[in-house]
Write a protein that holds these residues in place. Structure first.
Motif, PDB file in Angstrom:
ATOM      1  N   PRO A  99       6.943  17.822   6.767  1.00 56.21           N
ATOM      2  CA  PRO A  99       7.843  18.862   7.276  1.00 56.21           C
ATOM      3  C   PRO A  99       8.818  18.366   8.352  1.00 56.21           C
ATOM      4  CG  PRO A  99       5.639  19.762   7.028  1.00 56.21           C
ATOM      5  CD  PRO A  99       5.544  18.277   6.764  1.00 56.21           C
ATOM      6  N   ASP A 100       8.429  17.340   9.123  1.00 57.90           N
ATOM      7  CA  ASP A 100       9.320  16.811  10.166  1.00 57.90           C
ATOM      8  C   ASP A 100      10.314  15.778   9.624  1.00 57.90           C
ATOM      9  OD1 ASP A 100       7.802  14.522   9.768  1.00 57.90           O
ATOM     10  OD2 ASP A 100       7.083  14.385  11.828  1.00 57.90           O
ATOM     11  N   GLY A 101      10.287  15.544   8.301  1.00 55.04           N
ATOM     12  CA  GLY A 101      11.200  14.598   7.675  1.00 55.04           C
ATOM     13  C   GLY A 101      10.651  13.183   7.541  1.00 55.04           C
ATOM     14  N   SER A 102       9.523  12.891   8.173  1.00 58.49           N
ATOM     15  CA  SER A 102       8.910  11.567   8.046  1.00 58.49           C
ATOM     16  C   SER A 102       8.163  11.487   6.716  1.00 58.49           C
ATOM     17  CB  SER A 102       7.958  11.305   9.219  1.00 58.49           C
ATOM     18  OG  SER A 102       6.846  12.181   9.167  1.00 58.49           O
ATOM     19  N   TRP A 103       7.661  10.289   6.414  1.00 61.54           N
ATOM     20  CA  TRP A 103       6.954  10.044   5.150  1.00 61.54           C
ATOM     21  C   TRP A 103       5.556   9.530   5.440  1.00 61.54           C
ATOM     22  CZ3 TRP A 103       9.031  10.844   0.250  1.00 61.54           C
ATOM     23  CH2 TRP A 103      10.375  11.202   0.224  1.00 61.54           C
ATOM     24  N   ARG A 104       4.582   9.971   4.610  1.00 62.10           N
ATOM     25  CA  ARG A 104       3.209   9.476   4.697  1.00 62.10           C
ATOM     26  C   ARG A 104       2.681   9.272   3.289  1.00 62.10           C
ATOM     27  NH1 ARG A 104       0.160  13.414   8.849  1.00 62.10           N
ATOM     28  NH2 ARG A 104      -1.262  11.674   9.124  1.00 62.10           N
ATOM     29  N   TRP A 105       1.768   8.309   3.160  1.00 63.02           N
ATOM     30  CA  TRP A 105       1.162   8.066   1.857  1.00 63.02           C
ATOM     31  C   TRP A 105       0.145   9.139   1.510  1.00 63.02           C
ATOM     32  CZ3 TRP A 105       0.538   2.434   3.652  1.00 63.02           C
ATOM     33  CH2 TRP A 105       1.620   1.659   3.201  1.00 63.02           C
ATOM     34  N   VAL A 106       0.117   9.474   0.214  1.00 62.63           N
ATOM     35  CA  VAL A 106      -0.849  10.420  -0.348  1.00 62.63           C
ATOM     36  C   VAL A 106      -1.871   9.657  -1.184  1.00 62.63           C
ATOM     37  CG1 VAL A 106      -1.111  12.480  -1.795  1.00 62.63           C
ATOM     38  CG2 VAL A 106       0.980  12.153  -0.464  1.00 62.63           C
ATOM     39  N   VAL A 107      -1.393   8.633  -1.895  1.00 68.60           N
ATOM     40  CA  VAL A 107      -2.224   7.787  -2.754  1.00 68.60           C
ATOM     41  C   VAL A 107      -1.807   6.345  -2.487  1.00 68.60           C
ATOM     42  CG1 VAL A 107      -2.815   7.191  -5.132  1.00 68.60           C
ATOM     43  CG2 VAL A 107      -2.358   9.584  -4.530  1.00 68.60           C
ATOM     44  N   ASP A 108      -2.798   5.457  -2.315  1.00 68.62           N
ATOM     45  CA  ASP A 108      -2.498   4.050  -2.020  1.00 68.62           C
ATOM     46  C   ASP A 108      -3.378   3.151  -2.862  1.00 68.62           C
ATOM     47  OD1 ASP A 108      -1.944   1.560  -0.938  1.00 68.62           O
ATOM     48  OD2 ASP A 108      -2.596   2.070   1.097  1.00 68.62           O
ATOM     49  N   GLN A 109      -2.737   2.329  -3.677  1.00 69.59           N
ATOM     50  CA  GLN A 109      -3.415   1.299  -4.464  1.00 69.59           C
ATOM     51  C   GLN A 109      -2.908  -0.044  -3.938  1.00 69.59           C
ATOM     52  OE1 GLN A 109      -5.478  -0.701  -5.873  1.00 69.59           O
ATOM     53  NE2 GLN A 109      -5.861   0.677  -7.574  1.00 69.59           N
ATOM     54  N   PRO A 110      -3.656  -0.665  -2.978  1.00 75.95           N
ATOM     55  CA  PRO A 110      -3.155  -1.883  -2.357  1.00 75.95           C
ATOM     56  C   PRO A 110      -3.205  -3.145  -3.222  1.00 75.95           C
ATOM     57  CG  PRO A 110      -5.142  -1.106  -1.242  1.00 75.95           C
ATOM     58  CD  PRO A 110      -4.846  -0.155  -2.344  1.00 75.95           C
ATOM     59  N   THR A 111      -3.885  -3.102  -4.354  1.00 77.34           N
ATOM     60  CA  THR A 111      -3.957  -4.260  -5.237  1.00 77.34           C
ATOM     61  C   THR A 111      -3.824  -3.765  -6.679  1.00 77.34           C
ATOM     62  OG1 THR A 111      -5.435  -5.348  -3.693  1.00 77.34           O
ATOM     63  CG2 THR A 111      -5.310  -6.289  -5.888  1.00 77.34           C
ATOM     64  N   VAL A 112      -2.648  -3.958  -7.234  1.00 74.13           N
ATOM     65  CA  VAL A 112      -2.390  -3.456  -8.585  1.00 74.13           C
ATOM     66  C   VAL A 112      -3.023  -4.353  -9.646  1.00 74.13           C
ATOM     67  CG1 VAL A 112      -0.585  -2.935 -10.262  1.00 74.13           C
ATOM     68  CG2 VAL A 112      -0.295  -2.275  -7.882  1.00 74.13           C
ATOM     69  N   LEU A 113      -2.906  -5.660  -9.468  1.00 78.60           N
ATOM     70  CA  LEU A 113      -3.394  -6.595 -10.479  1.00 78.60           C
ATOM     71  C   LEU A 113      -4.842  -6.988 -10.222  1.00 78.60           C
ATOM     72  CD1 LEU A 113      -0.262  -8.904 -10.649  1.00 78.60           C
ATOM     73  CD2 LEU A 113      -0.862  -7.007 -12.156  1.00 78.60           C
ATOM     74  N   PRO A 114      -5.662  -7.072 -11.254  1.00 78.78           N
ATOM     75  CA  PRO A 114      -7.043  -7.510 -11.047  1.00 78.78           C
ATOM     76  C   PRO A 114      -7.088  -8.979 -10.631  1.00 78.78           C
ATOM     77  CG  PRO A 114      -6.587  -7.273 -13.382  1.00 78.78           C
ATOM     78  CD  PRO A 114      -5.364  -6.792 -12.639  1.00 78.78           C
ATOM     79  N   PRO A 115      -8.109  -9.366  -9.870  1.00 77.05           N
ATOM     80  CA  PRO A 115      -8.229 -10.773  -9.487  1.00 77.05           C
ATOM     81  C   PRO A 115      -8.424 -11.661 -10.706  1.00 77.05           C
ATOM     82  CG  PRO A 115     -10.076  -9.466  -8.617  1.00 77.05           C
ATOM     83  CD  PRO A 115      -9.185  -8.545  -9.386  1.00 77.05           C
TER      84      PRO A 115
END
Length: 116
Positions: A99-115
């Motif tokens: 609401p204040d115009g800033s952005w925040r994460w809702v969903v975070d996948q920090p590693t897309v590719l498998p090791p």
């Protein structure tokens, strides 16, 4: 008060700055209170579990190298953010305008590719 993400692309930079400073509360502030974070073996949801995860992760003082942030894909108040990481991996996140115009994460996948 910590700097707020004015654009969704700011979130990745703020993450690296705060992680390298050992700022767990600053990291938690990058997420909505009920956000979901992928972790090894599954996921955690909500500020308390995200805080617990980052407190353990940062306890040994790891250093995070900045990656190459990609332009966000936006649709109204949602944005898909991503970063190409050193070593060939990538992140993918969904951010929401607050609401204040800033952005925040809702969903975070920090590693897309498998090791491997």
């Amino acid at each position: 008060m910590s700097e707020r993400a004015r654009q969704p692309e700011d979130l990745g930079r703020l993450f690296v700055e705060r992680a390298n400073a050992g700022d767990v509360e600053g990291l938690v502030a990058l997420y909505e209170p009920d956000a979901v974070l992928a972790v090894p073996g599954g996921q955690v949801q909500g500020a308390a579990l995200i805080r617990e995860f980052y407190a353990k992760l940062l306890a040994d003082g790891p250093r995070f190298a900045p990656g190459e942030g990609q332009p966000a894909l936006r649709k109204g108040n949602l944005a898909l953010t991503s970063t190409l990481l050193p070593g060939g991996n990538a992140t993918a996140e969904v951010a929401r305008r607050q609401p204040d115009g800033s952005w925040r994460w809702v969903v975070d996948q920090p590693t897309v590719l498998p090791p491997g």
